[in-house]
Write an enzyme that holds these catalytic residues in place. Structure first.
Site, PDB file in Angstrom:
ATOM      1  N   HIS A   1       0.815  -1.214   0.000  1.00  0.00           N
ATOM      2  CA  HIS A   1       0.000   0.000   0.000  1.00  0.00           C
ATOM      3  C   HIS A   1       0.852   1.268   0.000  1.00  0.00           C
ATOM      4  O   HIS A   1       1.583   1.540   0.952  1.00  0.00           O
ATOM      5  CB  HIS A   1      -0.913  -0.028   1.241  1.00  0.00           C
ATOM      6  CG  HIS A   1      -1.874   1.108   1.339  1.00  0.00           C
ATOM      7  ND1 HIS A   1      -1.522   2.337   1.834  1.00  0.00           N
ATOM      8  CD2 HIS A   1      -3.174   1.197   0.983  1.00  0.00           C
ATOM      9  CE1 HIS A   1      -2.569   3.138   1.802  1.00  0.00           C
ATOM     10  NE2 HIS A   1      -3.589   2.470   1.287  1.00  0.00           N
ATOM     11  N   ASP A   2       0.796   2.018  -1.104  1.00  0.00           N
ATOM     12  CA  ASP A   2       1.329   3.393  -1.188  1.00  0.00           C
ATOM     13  C   ASP A   2       2.824   3.510  -0.904  1.00  0.00           C
ATOM     14  O   ASP A   2       3.267   4.539  -0.359  1.00  0.00           O
ATOM     15  CB  ASP A   2       0.565   4.320  -0.227  1.00  0.00           C
ATOM     16  CG  ASP A   2      -0.833   4.645  -0.712  1.00  0.00           C
ATOM     17  OD1 ASP A   2      -1.245   4.131  -1.768  1.00  0.00           O
ATOM     18  OD2 ASP A   2      -1.516   5.428  -0.038  1.00  0.00           O
TER      19      ASP A   2
ATOM     20  N   LYS B   1      -4.570   4.574  -7.105  1.00  0.00           N
ATOM     21  CA  LYS B   1      -5.164   4.884  -5.803  1.00  0.00           C
ATOM     22  C   LYS B   1      -5.896   6.216  -5.893  1.00  0.00           C
ATOM     23  O   LYS B   1      -5.348   7.220  -6.317  1.00  0.00           O
ATOM     24  CB  LYS B   1      -4.049   4.952  -4.753  1.00  0.00           C
ATOM     25  CG  LYS B   1      -4.531   5.178  -3.325  1.00  0.00           C
ATOM     26  CD  LYS B   1      -5.050   3.894  -2.734  1.00  0.00           C
ATOM     27  CE  LYS B   1      -5.451   4.093  -1.277  1.00  0.00           C
ATOM     28  NZ  LYS B   1      -4.409   4.679  -0.450  1.00  0.00           N
TER      29      LYS B   1
ATOM     30  N   ALA C   1      -0.234   3.341   8.464  1.00  0.00           N
ATOM     31  CA  ALA C   1      -1.024   2.327   9.157  1.00  0.00           C
ATOM     32  C   ALA C   1      -2.396   2.835   9.579  1.00  0.00           C
ATOM     33  O   ALA C   1      -3.400   2.132   9.403  1.00  0.00           O
ATOM     34  CB  ALA C   1      -0.253   1.817  10.375  1.00  0.00           C
TER      35      ALA C   1
ATOM     36  N   GLY D   1      -4.656   4.954   5.222  1.00  0.00           N
ATOM     37  CA  GLY D   1      -5.059   4.094   4.114  1.00  0.00           C
ATOM     38  C   GLY D   1      -5.073   2.620   4.439  1.00  0.00           C
ATOM     39  O   GLY D   1      -5.944   1.876   3.958  1.00  0.00           O
TER      40      GLY D   1
END
Length: 210
Positions: free
Chosen positions: A36-37, A123, A153, A156
């Site tokens: 994620h990201d 995203k 944490a 997103g």
């Protein structure tokens, strides 16, 4: 407005993980991994060589390699730079205009770079499910568990886990393969997830289970 300066902090240990309400166990034939990201823009506030980021990157890399070797699908999220205000929406009110389309903002870091067989999702909002086909890509592969890694944490990652739960996808978070604004934010996210929607586990625990 914008991202804060982040002070170094230690990743949580197995002994610090909150006990989840759910009794779900990770299963390789049901799992998908989400990175994620992990773009340069979002990682700039960290000291790259220190905790929490350095161990998070190492743990994410270990999970990616483990999943690829076992045909567990690997998904990535990546925002686009120079978003128009109508596309960025309310995020602009909280975080400003966001990243530019320069490689030093948009690129996923080399240590975790996706391969052709992986899936990179554009995203749009906190949750990776928003305006993406993540759910469909998981369903057609028979996947109903999602393991989340990356940043941040409490934003997103947590939003994605909460939405996975609402889609009847069992959510897991690799507690030492994520990073956050502070250790308090990091631990608070793990506690909220454990109480409401998911299962926090360490990378070591996940590698053994999968």
């Amino acid at each position: 407005m914008g991202l804060p300066v982040i002070t170094d902090y230690a990743q949580p240990t197995a002994a610090e993980l909150p006990k989840p309400r759910a009794s779900w166990q990770p299963e390789a034939h049901r799992m998908a991994l989400l990175v994620h990201d992990m773009q340069r823009y979002f990682l700039r506030p960290f000291q790259a060589e220190n905790a929490p980021l350095a161990p998070a990157i190492a743990n994410i890399a270990a999970l990616i390699a483990h999943c690829r070797a076992r045909n567990i699908p690997v998904f990535y999220t990546a925002q686009k730079g120079n978003q128009q205000r109508c596309d960025r929406g309310l995020q602009a009110d909280l975080w400003g205009p966001g990243m530019s389309w320069a490689p030093e903002h948009e690129d996923i870091i080399e240590e975790l770079a996706p391969r052709p067989e992986d899936h990179v999702l554009v995203k749009h909002r906190y949750s990776a499910f928003q305006r993406s086909n993540l759910e469909t890509l998981m369903r057609v592969r028979g996947r109903d568990q999602l393991l989340v890694t990356g940043v941040y944490a409490h934003i997103g990652c947590t939003a994605t886990l909460a939405e996975a739960f609402q889609l009847d996808i069992e959510p897991f978070i690799a507690a030492d393969a994520v990073a956050d604004f502070s250790r308090d934010d990091h631990l608070s996210a793990l506690h909220w997830i454990a109480r409401t929607c998911g299962v926090p586990m360490t990378t070591e625990q996940l590698l053994k289970a999968l």
